[in-house]
Design a protein around this motif. Structure first.
Motif, PDB file in Angstrom:
ATOM      1  N   UNK A   1       0.834  -1.212   0.000  1.00 22.42           N
ATOM      2  CA  UNK A   1       0.000   0.000   0.000  1.00 22.42           C
ATOM      3  C   UNK A   1       0.864   1.256   0.000  1.00 22.42           C
ATOM      4  N   UNK A   2       1.919   1.251   0.814  1.00 22.19           N
ATOM      5  CA  UNK A   2       2.800   2.412   0.873  1.00 22.19           C
ATOM      6  C   UNK A   2       3.548   2.621  -0.439  1.00 22.19           C
ATOM      7  N   UNK A   3       3.938   1.513  -1.074  1.00 20.71           N
ATOM      8  CA  UNK A   3       4.700   1.620  -2.316  1.00 20.71           C
ATOM      9  C   UNK A   3       3.837   2.058  -3.500  1.00 20.71           C
ATOM     10  N   UNK A   4       2.512   2.047  -3.340  1.00 24.57           N
ATOM     11  CA  UNK A   4       1.654   2.568  -4.407  1.00 24.57           C
ATOM     12  C   UNK A   4       1.935   4.045  -4.671  1.00 24.57           C
ATOM     13  N   UNK A   5       2.500   4.712  -3.666  1.00 27.65           N
ATOM     14  CA  UNK A   5       2.834   6.117  -3.864  1.00 27.65           C
ATOM     15  C   UNK A   5       3.870   6.352  -4.937  1.00 27.65           C
ATOM     16  N   UNK A   6       4.647   5.307  -5.271  1.00 32.52           N
ATOM     17  CA  UNK A   6       5.658   5.453  -6.317  1.00 32.52           C
ATOM     18  C   UNK A   6       5.041   5.583  -7.701  1.00 32.52           C
ATOM     19  N   UNK A   7       3.838   5.053  -7.883  1.00 34.23           N
ATOM     20  CA  UNK A   7       3.191   5.100  -9.198  1.00 34.23           C
ATOM     21  C   UNK A   7       2.012   6.059  -9.204  1.00 34.23           C
ATOM     22  N   UNK A   8       1.839   6.804  -8.142  1.00 34.20           N
ATOM     23  CA  UNK A   8       0.704   7.728  -8.037  1.00 34.20           C
ATOM     24  C   UNK A   8       1.167   9.123  -8.434  1.00 34.20           C
ATOM     25  N   UNK A   9       0.688   9.673  -9.541  1.00 35.79           N
ATOM     26  CA  UNK A   9       1.137  11.008  -9.975  1.00 35.79           C
ATOM     27  C   UNK A   9       0.720  12.089  -8.984  1.00 35.79           C
ATOM     28  N   UNK A  10       1.661  12.937  -8.663  1.00 42.86           N
ATOM     29  CA  UNK A  10       1.376  13.998  -7.693  1.00 42.86           C
ATOM     30  C   UNK A  10       0.332  14.978  -8.220  1.00 42.86           C
TER      31      UNK A  10
ATOM     32  N   UNK B   1       6.217  15.755   2.609  1.00 40.19           N
ATOM     33  CA  UNK B   1       6.678  14.643   3.436  1.00 40.19           C
ATOM     34  C   UNK B   1       5.893  13.378   3.124  1.00 40.19           C
ATOM     35  N   UNK B   2       4.575  13.509   3.019  1.00 45.97           N
ATOM     36  CA  UNK B   2       3.732  12.344   2.750  1.00 45.97           C
ATOM     37  C   UNK B   2       4.061  11.708   1.405  1.00 45.97           C
ATOM     38  N   UNK B   3       4.240  12.521   0.378  1.00 46.16           N
ATOM     39  CA  UNK B   3       4.505  11.979  -0.949  1.00 46.16           C
ATOM     40  C   UNK B   3       5.939  11.481  -1.092  1.00 46.16           C
ATOM     41  N   UNK B   4       6.834  11.888  -0.205  1.00 47.56           N
ATOM     42  CA  UNK B   4       8.207  11.397  -0.263  1.00 47.56           C
ATOM     43  C   UNK B   4       8.440  10.134   0.539  1.00 47.56           C
ATOM     44  N   UNK B   5       7.430   9.672   1.283  1.00 44.09           N
ATOM     45  CA  UNK B   5       7.637   8.523   2.157  1.00 44.09           C
ATOM     46  C   UNK B   5       7.799   7.214   1.394  1.00 44.09           C
ATOM     47  N   UNK B   6       7.112   7.042   0.282  1.00 43.86           N
ATOM     48  CA  UNK B   6       7.144   5.762  -0.429  1.00 43.86           C
ATOM     49  C   UNK B   6       8.560   5.382  -0.832  1.00 43.86           C
ATOM     50  N   UNK B   7       9.220   6.247  -1.582  1.00 45.32           N
ATOM     51  CA  UNK B   7      10.591   5.970  -2.013  1.00 45.32           C
ATOM     52  C   UNK B   7      11.534   5.915  -0.817  1.00 45.32           C
TER      53      UNK B   7
END
Length: 276
Positions: free
Chosen positions: A109-118, A146-152
């Motif tokens: 779930x957290x790694x989905x942020x890597x493919x989620x366009x900002x 901070x939230x969008x940088x957590x995945x990577x």
């Protein structure tokens, strides 16, 4: 064999030179453009200036608003780095050291942020920031970044933490050291390379962020440098030489931050600090 090794080395050198030219070329054009007049920018955009004009740089450096923009960007970037390092390192440490039900699903779930366009989240993000009463404040930029940088960041930290020797934790556990104490006393001190790597990525990303501050900041006193750059764009005229001079001066902190941490970045991306 010697000839093949020579041509292989020559090929690598040519490729590296092309990549370097592709990266450094636009930067050189930007720096030189700040020393040219408007007419020379149109007639000679890529060459060296015939008459080096320093008034654009001096006028920007003497302007208090430039330093305010720079200070805002520096504050937002540094706070984003600190928050990202603390939260991502703690979360990655849990995933690397503790086995619990649902860990894989939570990681996925957290790694989905890597493919989620900002950009696709900018509207609901604006509404949420407004509902929380954070609009037109530093936190309106810091918390989403901070939230969008957590995945990577979590992915990099977890990969690094898993390479630390298990025997180190087992020995500390026998001596009565718990998970939290081990994290602060052993894991973080051994993680300087990955801390520098993640910190550099987050800092540069925050420093160059334009869309989020544009949407959530209204007060000119809170503008970051990408928004401050827009002061040289009029309705009919764009002062490109001042804009290029402004960009040159504002990218220096991110370049300096990268150069200071570069010796740790490769180590942080390719291996652990301790070999088991």
């Amino acid at each position: 064999m010697k000839m093949s090794a020579f041509f292989a080395g020559l090929g690598r050198a040519v490729v590296l030179m092309l990549v370097s030219a592709f990266v450094l070329g636009p930067m050189l054009v930007t720096v030189l453009g700040g020393f040219k007049s408007a007419g020379e920018l149109r007639t000679n955009p890529f060459g060296f200036p015939q008459n080096w004009q320093t008034e654009f740089f001096s006028s920007i450096l003497s302007d208090a608003t430039f330093w305010r923009f720079l200070g805002n960007s520096l504050f937002i970037s540094l706070v984003s780095v600190v928050l990202t390092l603390i939260v991502a390192a703690a979360a990655a440490y849990v995933f690397a050291q503790i086995r619990f039900f649902g860990a894989r699903w939570l990681q996925a779930y957290l790694l989905l942020g890597l493919v989620f366009p900002f950009a696709t989240a900018i509207l609901p993000l604006f509404i949420k920031v407004r509902d929380l009463g954070l609009l037109d404040s530093y936190w309106a930029v810091i918390l989403p970044q901070t939230a969008f940088g957590l995945s990577l960041s979590i992915l990099l930290f977890k990969t690094f933490f898993e390479q630390l020797p298990k025997e180190l934790f087992e020995a500390a556990w026998v001596e009565g050291c718990g998970y939290i104490r081990f994290f602060w006393r052993f894991t973080l001190p051994l993680s300087t390379p990955i801390l520098a790597t993640v910190g550099t990525f987050v800092f540069v990303s925050s420093w160059n962020n334009f869309l989020l501050p544009l949407v959530v900041l209204n007060s000119r006193e809170l503008y970051t440098w990408p928004l401050g750059m827009m002061q040289f764009r009029g309705e009919y005229v764009v002062e490109w030489n001042r804009t290029l001079a402004f960009i040159t001066l504002t990218i220096l902190p991110s370049v300096a931050f990268f150069l200071a941490a570069q010796k740790y970045i490769v180590a942080g991306l390719t291996g652990g600090a301790v070999k088991g």
